[in-house]
Write a protein that holds these residues in place. Structure first.
Motif, PDB file in Angstrom:
ATOM      1  N   GLN A 398       0.830  -1.204   0.000  1.00  0.00           N
ATOM      2  CA  GLN A 398       0.000   0.000   0.000  1.00  0.00           C
ATOM      3  C   GLN A 398       0.861   1.250   0.000  1.00  0.00           C
ATOM      4  O   GLN A 398       0.641   2.186  -0.784  1.00  0.00           O
ATOM      5  CB  GLN A 398      -0.926  -0.006   1.224  1.00  0.00           C
ATOM      6  CG  GLN A 398      -1.679   1.286   1.473  1.00  0.00           C
ATOM      7  CD  GLN A 398      -2.881   1.471   0.579  1.00  0.00           C
ATOM      8  OE1 GLN A 398      -3.458   0.481   0.112  1.00  0.00           O
ATOM      9  NE2 GLN A 398      -3.277   2.701   0.336  1.00  0.00           N
ATOM     10  N   ALA A 399       1.860   1.288   0.874  1.00  0.00           N
ATOM     11  CA  ALA A 399       2.717   2.469   0.981  1.00  0.00           C
ATOM     12  C   ALA A 399       3.502   2.693  -0.303  1.00  0.00           C
ATOM     13  O   ALA A 399       3.605   3.828  -0.796  1.00  0.00           O
ATOM     14  CB  ALA A 399       3.670   2.308   2.171  1.00  0.00           C
ATOM     15  N   ARG A 400       4.059   1.620  -0.859  1.00  0.00           N
ATOM     16  CA  ARG A 400       4.864   1.769  -2.083  1.00  0.00           C
ATOM     17  C   ARG A 400       4.003   2.213  -3.262  1.00  0.00           C
ATOM     18  O   ARG A 400       4.371   3.131  -4.011  1.00  0.00           O
ATOM     19  CB  ARG A 400       5.573   0.448  -2.406  1.00  0.00           C
ATOM     20  CG  ARG A 400       6.738   0.116  -1.495  1.00  0.00           C
ATOM     21  CD  ARG A 400       7.541  -1.053  -2.027  1.00  0.00           C
ATOM     22  NE  ARG A 400       6.796  -2.295  -2.021  1.00  0.00           N
ATOM     23  CZ  ARG A 400       6.848  -3.199  -1.041  1.00  0.00           C
ATOM     24  NH1 ARG A 400       7.618  -2.979   0.019  1.00  0.00           N
ATOM     25  NH2 ARG A 400       6.146  -4.314  -1.116  1.00  0.00           N
ATOM     26  N   LEU A 401       2.859   1.571  -3.433  1.00  0.00           N
ATOM     27  CA  LEU A 401       2.020   1.878  -4.585  1.00  0.00           C
ATOM     28  C   LEU A 401       1.383   3.258  -4.477  1.00  0.00           C
ATOM     29  O   LEU A 401       1.281   3.974  -5.481  1.00  0.00           O
ATOM     30  CB  LEU A 401       0.930   0.818  -4.736  1.00  0.00           C
ATOM     31  CG  LEU A 401       1.401  -0.521  -5.295  1.00  0.00           C
ATOM     32  CD1 LEU A 401       0.281  -1.551  -5.261  1.00  0.00           C
ATOM     33  CD2 LEU A 401       1.917  -0.357  -6.725  1.00  0.00           C
ATOM     34  N   GLN A 402       0.954   3.647  -3.286  1.00  0.00           N
ATOM     35  CA  GLN A 402       0.339   4.965  -3.140  1.00  0.00           C
ATOM     36  C   GLN A 402       1.343   6.068  -3.435  1.00  0.00           C
ATOM     37  O   GLN A 402       1.014   7.082  -4.068  1.00  0.00           O
ATOM     38  CB  GLN A 402      -0.244   5.132  -1.744  1.00  0.00           C
ATOM     39  CG  GLN A 402      -1.180   6.326  -1.627  1.00  0.00           C
ATOM     40  CD  GLN A 402      -2.380   6.202  -2.557  1.00  0.00           C
ATOM     41  OE1 GLN A 402      -3.069   5.180  -2.575  1.00  0.00           O
ATOM     42  NE2 GLN A 402      -2.619   7.239  -3.358  1.00  0.00           N
ATOM     43  N   ALA A 403       2.587   5.874  -3.002  1.00  0.00           N
ATOM     44  CA  ALA A 403       3.631   6.869  -3.290  1.00  0.00           C
ATOM     45  C   ALA A 403       3.878   6.971  -4.798  1.00  0.00           C
ATOM     46  O   ALA A 403       4.015   8.076  -5.343  1.00  0.00           O
ATOM     47  CB  ALA A 403       4.922   6.497  -2.563  1.00  0.00           C
ATOM     48  N   LYS A 404       3.898   5.823  -5.489  1.00  0.00           N
ATOM     49  CA  LYS A 404       4.094   5.833  -6.941  1.00  0.00           C
ATOM     50  C   LYS A 404       2.935   6.525  -7.647  1.00  0.00           C
ATOM     51  O   LYS A 404       3.133   7.301  -8.588  1.00  0.00           O
ATOM     52  CB  LYS A 404       4.229   4.398  -7.458  1.00  0.00           C
ATOM     53  CG  LYS A 404       5.532   3.706  -7.103  1.00  0.00           C
ATOM     54  CD  LYS A 404       5.563   2.293  -7.687  1.00  0.00           C
ATOM     55  CE  LYS A 404       6.846   1.584  -7.330  1.00  0.00           C
ATOM     56  NZ  LYS A 404       6.884   0.195  -7.863  1.00  0.00           N
ATOM     57  N   LEU A 405       1.720   6.229  -7.188  1.00  0.00           N
ATOM     58  CA  LEU A 405       0.548   6.818  -7.830  1.00  0.00           C
ATOM     59  C   LEU A 405       0.498   8.326  -7.605  1.00  0.00           C
ATOM     60  O   LEU A 405       0.202   9.092  -8.538  1.00  0.00           O
ATOM     61  CB  LEU A 405      -0.726   6.170  -7.284  1.00  0.00           C
ATOM     62  CG  LEU A 405      -2.033   6.659  -7.896  1.00  0.00           C
ATOM     63  CD1 LEU A 405      -2.082   6.361  -9.395  1.00  0.00           C
ATOM     64  CD2 LEU A 405      -3.234   6.023  -7.194  1.00  0.00           C
ATOM     65  N   ASP A 406       0.792   8.774  -6.394  1.00  0.00           N
ATOM     66  CA  ASP A 406       0.793  10.211  -6.113  1.00  0.00           C
ATOM     67  C   ASP A 406       1.809  10.929  -6.997  1.00  0.00           C
ATOM     68  O   ASP A 406       1.519  12.010  -7.543  1.00  0.00           O
ATOM     69  CB  ASP A 406       1.108  10.460  -4.637  1.00  0.00           C
ATOM     70  CG  ASP A 406      -0.015   9.991  -3.718  1.00  0.00           C
ATOM     71  OD1 ASP A 406      -1.141   9.785  -4.210  1.00  0.00           O
ATOM     72  OD2 ASP A 406       0.243   9.807  -2.505  1.00  0.00           O
ATOM     73  N   ARG A 407       2.987  10.339  -7.145  1.00  0.00           N
ATOM     74  CA  ARG A 407       4.014  10.935  -8.014  1.00  0.00           C
ATOM     75  C   ARG A 407       3.535  10.972  -9.459  1.00  0.00           C
ATOM     76  O   ARG A 407       3.768  11.945 -10.181  1.00  0.00           O
ATOM     77  CB  ARG A 407       5.324  10.149  -7.915  1.00  0.00           C
ATOM     78  CG  ARG A 407       6.092  10.372  -6.629  1.00  0.00           C
ATOM     79  CD  ARG A 407       7.535   9.898  -6.754  1.00  0.00           C
ATOM     80  NE  ARG A 407       7.615   8.474  -7.055  1.00  0.00           N
ATOM     81  CZ  ARG A 407       7.654   7.516  -6.134  1.00  0.00           C
ATOM     82  NH1 ARG A 407       7.610   7.827  -4.847  1.00  0.00           N
ATOM     83  NH2 ARG A 407       7.744   6.247  -6.491  1.00  0.00           N
ATOM     84  N   TYR A 408       2.871   9.911  -9.886  1.00  0.00           N
ATOM     85  CA  TYR A 408       2.387   9.845 -11.261  1.00  0.00           C
ATOM     86  C   TYR A 408       1.435  11.003 -11.558  1.00  0.00           C
ATOM     87  O   TYR A 408       1.575  11.688 -12.578  1.00  0.00           O
ATOM     88  CB  TYR A 408       1.684   8.510 -11.493  1.00  0.00           C
ATOM     89  CG  TYR A 408       1.143   8.342 -12.903  1.00  0.00           C
ATOM     90  CD1 TYR A 408       1.926   7.764 -13.893  1.00  0.00           C
ATOM     91  CD2 TYR A 408      -0.137   8.769 -13.244  1.00  0.00           C
ATOM     92  CE1 TYR A 408       1.446   7.607 -15.183  1.00  0.00           C
ATOM     93  CE2 TYR A 408      -0.631   8.623 -14.524  1.00  0.00           C
ATOM     94  CZ  TYR A 408       0.162   8.036 -15.492  1.00  0.00           C
ATOM     95  OH  TYR A 408      -0.304   7.901 -16.770  1.00  0.00           O
ATOM     96  N   PHE A 409       0.475  11.222 -10.668  1.00  0.00           N
ATOM     97  CA  PHE A 409      -0.496  12.295 -10.910  1.00  0.00           C
ATOM     98  C   PHE A 409       0.165  13.669 -10.869  1.00  0.00           C
ATOM     99  O   PHE A 409      -0.200  14.566 -11.640  1.00  0.00           O
ATOM    100  CB  PHE A 409      -1.626  12.221  -9.888  1.00  0.00           C
ATOM    101  CG  PHE A 409      -2.642  11.154 -10.184  1.00  0.00           C
ATOM    102  CD1 PHE A 409      -3.287  11.117 -11.410  1.00  0.00           C
ATOM    103  CD2 PHE A 409      -2.957  10.181  -9.242  1.00  0.00           C
ATOM    104  CE1 PHE A 409      -4.228  10.137 -11.702  1.00  0.00           C
ATOM    105  CE2 PHE A 409      -3.899   9.202  -9.525  1.00  0.00           C
ATOM    106  CZ  PHE A 409      -4.537   9.179 -10.756  1.00  0.00           C
ATOM    107  N   VAL A 410       1.162  13.857 -10.010  1.00  0.00           N
ATOM    108  CA  VAL A 410       1.883  15.135  -9.950  1.00  0.00           C
ATOM    109  C   VAL A 410       2.607  15.382 -11.268  1.00  0.00           C
ATOM    110  O   VAL A 410       2.548  16.484 -11.844  1.00  0.00           O
ATOM    111  CB  VAL A 410       2.869  15.149  -8.768  1.00  0.00           C
ATOM    112  CG1 VAL A 410       3.818  16.343  -8.879  1.00  0.00           C
ATOM    113  CG2 VAL A 410       2.116  15.208  -7.445  1.00  0.00           C
ATOM    114  N   VAL A 411       3.291  14.361 -11.756  1.00  0.00           N
ATOM    115  CA  VAL A 411       4.048  14.499 -13.011  1.00  0.00           C
ATOM    116  C   VAL A 411       3.102  14.793 -14.174  1.00  0.00           C
ATOM    117  O   VAL A 411       3.386  15.665 -15.020  1.00  0.00           O
ATOM    118  CB  VAL A 411       4.868  13.225 -13.283  1.00  0.00           C
ATOM    119  CG1 VAL A 411       5.448  13.254 -14.700  1.00  0.00           C
ATOM    120  CG2 VAL A 411       5.998  13.087 -12.263  1.00  0.00           C
ATOM    121  N   GLN A 412       1.967  14.089 -14.223  1.00  0.00           N
ATOM    122  CA  GLN A 412       1.036  14.314 -15.323  1.00  0.00           C
ATOM    123  C   GLN A 412       0.421  15.704 -15.279  1.00  0.00           C
ATOM    124  O   GLN A 412       0.218  16.342 -16.322  1.00  0.00           O
ATOM    125  CB  GLN A 412      -0.071  13.249 -15.289  1.00  0.00           C
ATOM    126  CG  GLN A 412       0.407  11.845 -15.605  1.00  0.00           C
ATOM    127  CD  GLN A 412       1.224  11.791 -16.884  1.00  0.00           C
ATOM    128  OE1 GLN A 412       0.822  12.289 -17.928  1.00  0.00           O
ATOM    129  NE2 GLN A 412       2.398  11.205 -16.800  1.00  0.00           N
TER     130      GLN A 412
END
Length: 426
Positions: A398-412
């Motif tokens: 959960q922690a790893r994936l949520q961090a990746k997803l948050d970064r993804y939306f910021v970059v987009q």
């Protein structure tokens, strides 16, 4: 319109590269889980207007498939062929174990109806070897194994009433108690069958899926979670399982004469298919529905001609012919009587029913699903090998994936802001 078909490996990566280079194909084949990623990267042409022109809308498809073709309020894909997932069971093995099943209060003439029944059926059909102290140190036959083939292990939470991702909050939900409970159930099979050593030995001795030594075909696994195409592979690799009581010629003769019902056809098959069960008192007809998708990459040279082909493919007669060849159910809302009665899989009605179920689920619509799937596969291996408790493994994922997803939306968002600024300056 002429279609030139090119089969390639890693089609998702090559489609992205070709699109970025400005030389995409007119149509690309993707998997359902890649649609949100490609759409959020602006790598696809939206299809809403062309679909409306061809009379294709939400009423064309079963709801679960239409939902999967849409993301963020737009239509991005149409379906080539779909599937739903059911329990497959070996009738001969169940008859061979009839006494053991009846001793547990179970019926050898039908499939288990609850997850607790599935566990009990599995235990009655297990054949294990034990050491001098009574501990299991080998498996000759498994009544059921969550990781055989394990293709849908990431969706196990659905059968427990859990969800993997919440699109409204853009958050994974892996620590939900129902998700944890699902992985605890996965772990229970490892514990009951002697742990990772005996399981790895058993699975290591099995051949791949597309092999006559497929564990379900050899009878070393009595039940498994699979899609409707299994009937095709049985026909190719062990056809006698599709001719339990009569030859294929006799079956066809009776079918052509209108003297063979669907139930008669099913009785001629050594295997059966039924809804994969949920815990007692839980949901009914739970399933996972996946599909292969057709998309038009951004910048395609012939988008209207491409959609013309896609619309043709989604005509009822054409789609049913294709789905029969693939031995799959139809994604369309309307299905002909011929499709149900003369399909090469006599259990296709089971898969059709599951596709309509209010408890059917698709791939979570998250743009990093391919990474999430890898992470969840790792969780399943950790849980199965008992190297980490289910809740702890899920908390870390959960922690790893949520961090990746948050970064993804910021970059987009930064990318889109830059594109808007560049467009304004022009």
């Amino acid at each position: 319109i002429y279609v030139q078909y090119l089969s390639v490996s890693k089609v998702n990566e090559k489609t992205l590269v070709a699109t970025a280079a400005g030389r995409p194909p007119d149509i690309a084949g993707l998997w359902d889980g890649q649609i949100p990623q490609f759409a959020s990267l602006d790598a696809l042409e939206p299809l809403d207007e062309m679909a409306a022109e061809h009379g294709i809308d939400a009423s064309t498809y079963k709801p679960i498939y239409w939902h999967g073709c849409n993301y963020d309020g737009r239509l991005w894909a149409l379906i080539s062929t779909p599937a739903t997932i059911a329990l497959h069971y070996n009738k001969q093995t169940m008859l061979d174990c009839a006494d053991a099943l009846r001793a547990r209060g179970l019926d050898p003439d039908r499939a288990p109806r609850t997850l607790e029944e599935l566990d009990a059926y599995a235990q009655a059909m297990d054949i294990v070897r034990r050491d001098g102290e009574g501990r299991i140190n080998g498996i000759d036959r498994a009544g059921y194994l969550p990781l055989e083939p394990g293709w849908y292990i990431n969706y196990t939470a659905y059968w427990f009433g859990g969800e993997i991702y919440d699109p409204a909050s853009r958050r994974f939900t892996l620590t939900d108690d129902r998700v944890v409970r699902a992985y605890e159930w996965v772990r229970s099979y490892s514990r009951r069958l002697g742990g990772s050593r005996s399981l790895n030995e058993f699975r290591g001795g099995a051949a791949g899926f597309n092999s006559p030594r497929n564990p379900f075909l050899t009878g070393s696994v009595a039940t498994e979670q699979q899609g409707p195409w299994m009937a095709n592979f049985i026909e190719d690799l062990k056809p006698e399982m599709n001719r339990w009581h009569m030859s294929k010629d006799e079956e066809r003769r009776l079918m052509d004469a209108g003297q063979l019902s669907i139930e008669d056809r099913r009785r001629n098959y050594q295997w059966g298919a039924a809804s994969f069960p949920s815990p007692a008192g839980g949901l009914k007809d739970v399933s996972f529905a996946g599909f292969d998708a057709l998309v038009i990459p951004r910048g395609a040279e012939h988008p209207r001609e491409a959609f013309e082909f896609m619309a043709w493919l989604n005509q009822q007669g054409v789609m049913e012919a294709l789905c029969k060849l693939h031995c799959k159910n139809s994604p369309l809302a309307k299905v002909s009587r011929d499709f149900l009665e003369n399909h090469p899989n006599p259990y296709i009605g089971v898969f059709e029913q599951l596709a309509w179920s209010p408890n059917v689920h698709g791939v979570p619509q998250v743009p990093i699903w391919m990474e999430a799937a890898e992470e969840l596969n790792y969780v399943a291996q950790q849980v199965y090998s008992e190297s980490m408790p289910p809740r702890q493994a899920l908390e870390q994922a959960q922690a790893r994936l949520q961090a990746k997803l948050d970064r993804y939306f910021v970059v987009q968002e930064k990318r889109r802001a830059a594109e808007r600024a560049e467009g304004t300056s022009r």
